[in-house]
Design a protein around this motif. Sequence first.
Motif, mmCIF file in Angstrom:
data_model
loop_
_atom_site.group_PDB
_atom_site.id
_atom_site.type_symbol
_atom_site.label_atom_id
_atom_site.label_comp_id
_atom_site.label_asym_id
_atom_site.label_seq_id
_atom_site.Cartn_x
_atom_site.Cartn_y
_atom_site.Cartn_z
ATOM 1 N N SER A 97 55.743 59.346 15.137
ATOM 2 C CA SER A 97 55.857 58.522 14.340
ATOM 3 C C SER A 97 56.224 56.834 15.264
ATOM 4 O O SER A 97 56.171 56.186 14.200
ATOM 5 N N ALA A 98 56.681 56.822 16.406
ATOM 6 C CA ALA A 98 56.833 55.618 16.937
ATOM 7 C C ALA A 98 55.936 55.087 16.215
ATOM 8 O O ALA A 98 56.320 53.523 16.302
ATOM 9 N N ALA A 99 54.532 54.785 16.611
ATOM 10 C CA ALA A 99 53.141 54.400 15.784
ATOM 11 C C ALA A 99 53.245 54.009 14.807
ATOM 12 O O ALA A 99 52.982 52.466 14.446
ATOM 13 N N LEU A 100 53.820 54.426 13.640
ATOM 14 C CA LEU A 100 54.299 54.584 12.554
ATOM 15 C C LEU A 100 54.864 53.010 12.758
ATOM 16 O O LEU A 100 54.471 52.316 12.033
ATOM 17 N N TYR A 111 52.050 44.678 5.817
ATOM 18 C CA TYR A 111 51.659 46.259 6.381
ATOM 19 C C TYR A 111 51.147 46.749 5.482
ATOM 20 O O TYR A 111 51.531 46.722 3.648
ATOM 21 N N GLY A 112 50.492 47.496 5.414
ATOM 22 C CA GLY A 112 50.263 48.410 4.080
ATOM 23 C C GLY A 112 48.458 47.133 3.156
ATOM 24 O O GLY A 112 47.438 47.868 2.490
ATOM 25 N N HIS A 113 48.501 46.053 3.719
ATOM 26 C CA HIS A 113 47.528 44.926 3.408
ATOM 27 C C HIS A 113 45.986 45.873 3.823
ATOM 28 O O HIS A 113 45.583 46.549 5.194
ATOM 29 N N SER A 114 45.000 45.764 3.334
ATOM 30 C CA SER A 114 43.643 46.242 3.518
ATOM 31 C C SER A 114 42.394 44.576 3.553
ATOM 32 O O SER A 114 42.650 44.152 2.836
ATOM 33 N N ASP A 115 41.100 45.124 4.114
ATOM 34 C CA ASP A 115 39.972 44.453 2.825
ATOM 35 C C ASP A 115 39.287 45.631 1.882
ATOM 36 O O ASP A 115 38.263 45.359 1.262
ATOM 37 N N THR A 116 40.360 46.689 1.337
ATOM 38 C CA THR A 116 39.133 47.642 0.297
ATOM 39 C C THR A 116 38.518 46.500 -0.995
ATOM 40 O O THR A 116 37.426 46.930 -1.189
ATOM 41 N N ALA A 320 57.395 59.875 5.707
ATOM 42 C CA ALA A 320 56.259 60.486 5.263
ATOM 43 C C ALA A 320 55.665 59.512 4.071
ATOM 44 O O ALA A 320 54.742 59.051 3.823
ATOM 45 N N ALA A 321 56.786 59.158 3.289
ATOM 46 C CA ALA A 321 56.622 57.692 2.458
ATOM 47 C C ALA A 321 56.273 56.494 2.598
ATOM 48 O O ALA A 321 55.146 55.453 2.320
ATOM 49 N N LEU A 322 56.235 56.217 3.451
ATOM 50 C CA LEU A 322 56.054 54.710 4.961
ATOM 51 C C LEU A 322 54.786 55.018 5.134
ATOM 52 O O LEU A 322 53.406 54.166 4.614
ATOM 53 N N ALA A 323 53.972 56.132 5.105
ATOM 54 C CA ALA A 323 52.432 56.214 6.312
ATOM 55 C C ALA A 323 51.795 55.719 4.616
ATOM 56 O O ALA A 323 51.235 55.917 4.405
ATOM 57 N N GLU A 324 52.688 56.743 3.614
ATOM 58 C CA GLU A 324 51.230 57.009 2.031
ATOM 59 C C GLU A 324 51.434 55.404 1.021
ATOM 60 O O GLU A 324 50.589 55.368 0.642
#
Length: 400
Positions: A97-100, A111-116, A320-324
């Motif tokens: 959880s600390a890493a997240l 956060y959440g950006h990607s190269d999809t 969970a919400a942050l991870a998703e």
Amino acid sequence: MTPVELSRTVLSAVRRAVDGGELSVAVPARAVVTLPGPGGCGDYATNIALQLARPAGLPPREVAEILRPHLSGAVGVADVAITGPGFLNIRLGGGASAALVRDVLTRGPRYGHSDTLAGQVVELRVPYDARAEAIADALVRIVATQGGRAEVRHAEPVNLRPVPAPEDPAPLGPDAARWALLHPAPHDRPRITADHLVQRESNPLFRVRYAHARTRALSRNAASLGQDSDPSDVRGPSDVRGPSDMHGPGTVRRPSDRLGPSAARRPSDVRDPSAARRPSDVRDPSAARRPSDVRDPSDMRDPSNLHGPSDGHPEGDLLAALAEYPHALRLAATHRAPDRLARHLVGTADALLGFQHSVLPRGDEKPSAAHRARLALAEAAGTVLAGGLSLLGISAPDYL
């Protein structure tokens, strides 16, 4: 370890199995990592074995048995269990959880950006309609978070034609008007009513903006107490997971549906902006569950998809919400559906509002490492809420 990092770890395990001659498959571009489903365990689960079973010419469970030792030996993985037809359930070592939280705070609005969608041009041809134009405007920003570029034109044939609003939303003001147009699924008729302006729990827009304001208030109040934040594990890593009553191996419960009686902590009937800051103004201790807004039953990872009793750990709901969030953002971009992002923000807000009362010391308590970790988690939630609202073109107030 964040979900993105765990996905890479899963792919590395597949690559090692292929290199060792145990599997004869092409290594996929990505591996889906989600919360465990019914009968699952650990912190995360992946269906990679089921995905590779057909090309490998092996039963899914046998593929899972091949991959298990490669995953078990990875850095940050404490244990791997196989459930059902071949789902790999992964329990992380300490610091998950600390890493997240650290990842969210470090990347901030990115956060959440990607190269999809890297290198892709998404052409949006829209009619002369206020709702279509609002959705296209939001998609320009959302698609950009995934590395793509959206181009909007008024041209035929139209490929983005949502159900029009029954009336002009402008009298609601810019924020409420945009929410009224973006929050419903494109095939649903939006409600253009004053309900979007009321400051009470029944208004999803108010809950999202209020939750963001609460994260800022928590930071200000912590500073006045001499308390700072420190991204560390809020609780034991084995507890940071969804409950065992999930509906499917790739599902995530909507945080708001896991609060149960603790939903009384959310502002249920705030009458004016200043009253929103007083917990004593909560009127309704039995907030009713709201039905899922999910429109696509095949998308089992939408956090708005499930209901159920609270697991008693509101911090787990928020983690969970942050991870998703990255997945919700990716779906919003690839499905051209800002409503998916809006729904995820509602779930994140509900989880934050169920968690907020444990952040600061109460009574004679002294600020502790646990309080510092909870404050960091709340600040990470504020980062996600502000970033998501910005993508929708809606302001995120520091005071409400």
